[in-house]
Write a protein that holds these residues in place. Structure first.
Motif, PDB file in Angstrom:
ATOM      1  N   UNK A   1       0.834  -1.213   0.000  1.00 37.57           N
ATOM      2  CA  UNK A   1       0.000   0.000   0.000  1.00 37.57           C
ATOM      3  C   UNK A   1       0.864   1.257   0.000  1.00 37.57           C
ATOM      4  N   UNK A   2       2.025   1.218   0.646  1.00 39.15           N
ATOM      5  CA  UNK A   2       2.930   2.370   0.598  1.00 39.15           C
ATOM      6  C   UNK A   2       3.500   2.568  -0.801  1.00 39.15           C
ATOM      7  N   UNK A   3       3.756   1.478  -1.517  1.00 39.58           N
ATOM      8  CA  UNK A   3       4.229   1.588  -2.900  1.00 39.58           C
ATOM      9  C   UNK A   3       3.147   2.240  -3.764  1.00 39.58           C
ATOM     10  N   UNK A   4       1.888   1.845  -3.578  1.00 39.43           N
ATOM     11  CA  UNK A   4       0.780   2.498  -4.291  1.00 39.43           C
ATOM     12  C   UNK A   4       0.720   3.980  -3.954  1.00 39.43           C
ATOM     13  N   UNK A   5       0.887   4.260  -2.679  1.00 34.69           N
ATOM     14  CA  UNK A   5       0.822   5.652  -2.217  1.00 34.69           C
ATOM     15  C   UNK A   5       1.911   6.500  -2.875  1.00 34.69           C
ATOM     16  N   UNK A   6       3.129   5.966  -2.967  1.00 31.77           N
ATOM     17  CA  UNK A   6       4.212   6.711  -3.612  1.00 31.77           C
ATOM     18  C   UNK A   6       3.896   7.006  -5.071  1.00 31.77           C
ATOM     19  N   UNK A   7       3.357   6.015  -5.777  1.00 34.47           N
ATOM     20  CA  UNK A   7       3.007   6.239  -7.185  1.00 34.47           C
ATOM     21  C   UNK A   7       1.961   7.334  -7.325  1.00 34.47           C
ATOM     22  N   UNK A   8       0.947   7.315  -6.475  1.00 37.84           N
ATOM     23  CA  UNK A   8      -0.083   8.366  -6.510  1.00 37.84           C
ATOM     24  C   UNK A   8       0.516   9.729  -6.204  1.00 37.84           C
ATOM     25  N   UNK A   9       1.361   9.788  -5.200  1.00 38.77           N
ATOM     26  CA  UNK A   9       1.943  11.064  -4.803  1.00 38.77           C
ATOM     27  C   UNK A   9       2.844  11.635  -5.893  1.00 38.77           C
ATOM     28  N   UNK A  10       3.646  10.799  -6.522  1.00 42.35           N
ATOM     29  CA  UNK A  10       4.600  11.293  -7.515  1.00 42.35           C
ATOM     30  C   UNK A  10       3.953  11.564  -8.863  1.00 42.35           C
ATOM     31  N   UNK A  11       3.140  10.637  -9.335  1.00 44.25           N
ATOM     32  CA  UNK A  11       2.636  10.750 -10.701  1.00 44.25           C
ATOM     33  C   UNK A  11       1.263  11.404 -10.811  1.00 44.25           C
ATOM     34  N   UNK A  12       0.437  11.310  -9.770  1.00 42.02           N
ATOM     35  CA  UNK A  12      -0.900  11.904  -9.827  1.00 42.02           C
ATOM     36  C   UNK A  12      -1.032  13.134  -8.934  1.00 42.02           C
ATOM     37  N   UNK A  13       0.008  13.412  -8.181  1.00 48.56           N
ATOM     38  CA  UNK A  13       0.083  14.592  -7.323  1.00 48.56           C
ATOM     39  C   UNK A  13      -1.008  14.656  -6.264  1.00 48.56           C
ATOM     40  N   UNK A  14      -1.359  13.512  -5.723  1.00 45.83           N
ATOM     41  CA  UNK A  14      -2.246  13.503  -4.562  1.00 45.83           C
ATOM     42  C   UNK A  14      -1.854  12.346  -3.653  1.00 45.83           C
ATOM     43  N   UNK A  15      -2.154  12.524  -2.382  1.00 50.52           N
ATOM     44  CA  UNK A  15      -1.827  11.513  -1.382  1.00 50.52           C
ATOM     45  C   UNK A  15      -3.114  10.812  -0.975  1.00 50.52           C
ATOM     46  N   UNK A  16      -3.269   9.526  -1.296  1.00 49.13           N
ATOM     47  CA  UNK A  16      -4.501   8.818  -0.969  1.00 49.13           C
ATOM     48  C   UNK A  16      -4.608   8.422   0.497  1.00 49.13           C
ATOM     49  N   UNK A  17      -3.639   8.790   1.303  1.00 51.18           N
ATOM     50  CA  UNK A  17      -3.637   8.440   2.727  1.00 51.18           C
ATOM     51  C   UNK A  17      -4.462   9.473   3.481  1.00 51.18           C
ATOM     52  N   UNK A  18      -5.479   9.028   4.190  1.00 57.43           N
ATOM     53  CA  UNK A  18      -6.439   9.954   4.785  1.00 57.43           C
ATOM     54  C   UNK A  18      -6.497   9.937   6.302  1.00 57.43           C
ATOM     55  N   UNK A  19      -5.576   9.315   6.971  1.00 52.96           N
ATOM     56  CA  UNK A  19      -5.691   9.230   8.430  1.00 52.96           C
ATOM     57  C   UNK A  19      -5.794  10.629   9.034  1.00 52.96           C
ATOM     58  N   UNK A  20      -6.873  10.843   9.770  1.00 50.36           N
ATOM     59  CA  UNK A  20      -7.110  12.133  10.381  1.00 50.36           C
ATOM     60  C   UNK A  20      -7.873  13.100   9.492  1.00 50.36           C
ATOM     61  N   UNK A  21      -8.009  12.778   8.214  1.00 50.28           N
ATOM     62  CA  UNK A  21      -8.700  13.656   7.279  1.00 50.28           C
ATOM     63  C   UNK A  21      -9.955  13.013   6.715  1.00 50.28           C
ATOM     64  N   UNK A  22     -10.432  11.928   7.345  1.00 47.60           N
ATOM     65  CA  UNK A  22     -11.606  11.249   6.835  1.00 47.60           C
ATOM     66  C   UNK A  22     -12.852  12.142   6.962  1.00 47.60           C
ATOM     67  N   UNK A  23     -13.749  11.996   6.018  1.00 45.65           N
ATOM     68  CA  UNK A  23     -15.015  12.707   6.150  1.00 45.65           C
ATOM     69  C   UNK A  23     -15.759  12.214   7.391  1.00 45.65           C
ATOM     70  N   UNK A  24     -16.604  13.036   7.985  1.00 45.80           N
ATOM     71  CA  UNK A  24     -17.366  12.604   9.167  1.00 45.80           C
ATOM     72  C   UNK A  24     -18.176  11.355   8.867  1.00 45.80           C
ATOM     73  N   UNK A  25     -18.208  10.438   9.813  1.00 47.26           N
ATOM     74  CA  UNK A  25     -19.003   9.230   9.675  1.00 47.26           C
ATOM     75  C   UNK A  25     -18.234   8.025   9.163  1.00 47.26           C
ATOM     76  N   UNK A  26     -16.985   8.193   8.793  1.00 39.36           N
ATOM     77  CA  UNK A  26     -16.217   7.020   8.315  1.00 39.36           C
ATOM     78  C   UNK A  26     -15.427   6.407   9.413  1.00 39.36           C
TER      79      UNK A  26
END
Length: 108
Positions: free
Chosen positions: A83-108
């Motif tokens: 999952x960290x390898x996926x995260x790095x690819x998203x961060x570098x090539x898509x310019x977003x971080x899919x990791x949401x700890x602490x930033x989840x929408x209410x109710x999740x």
């Protein structure tokens, strides 16, 4: 960011990846320590290069396809590393971080 600074950060990523890769194919447990060092260096590089239109080729090649390498060539790769390898690819090539700890929408 100054070119010398970005080159040093890129070198840190490439060196950390080389160290990780050298331990990846050894017998024994997955080299999580070396993977974490690579991951941290890559995240630091990505965050530092956020507003730059160019990325270092060697950094891109060390991150591109990393998940596939972990899944196909290392049957002992833990889910966190994949999952960290996926995260790095998203961060570098898509310019977003899919990791949401602490930033989840209410109710999740």
């Amino acid at each position: 960011m100054h070119n010398a600074d970005s080159s040093k950060l890129a070198k840190d990523v490439v060196d950390a990846y080389a160290e990780f890769e050298s331990h990846l194919y050894e017998k024994g447990p997955f080299p999580m320590f070396y993977f974490t060092a690579f991951f941290d260096a890559a995240v630091h590089y990505i965050e530092s290069m956020k507003n730059s239109p160019m990325i270092h080729r060697n950094v891109a090649s060390s991150i591109n396809g990393l998940r596939d390498i972990l899944e196909l060539k290392s049957s002992r790769a833990p889910g966190q590393a994949i999952s960290d390898a996926d995260r790095l690819e998203c961060m570098l090539f898509s310019e977003y971080d899919p990791y949401f700890e602490g930033d989840e929408p209410p109710g999740l």
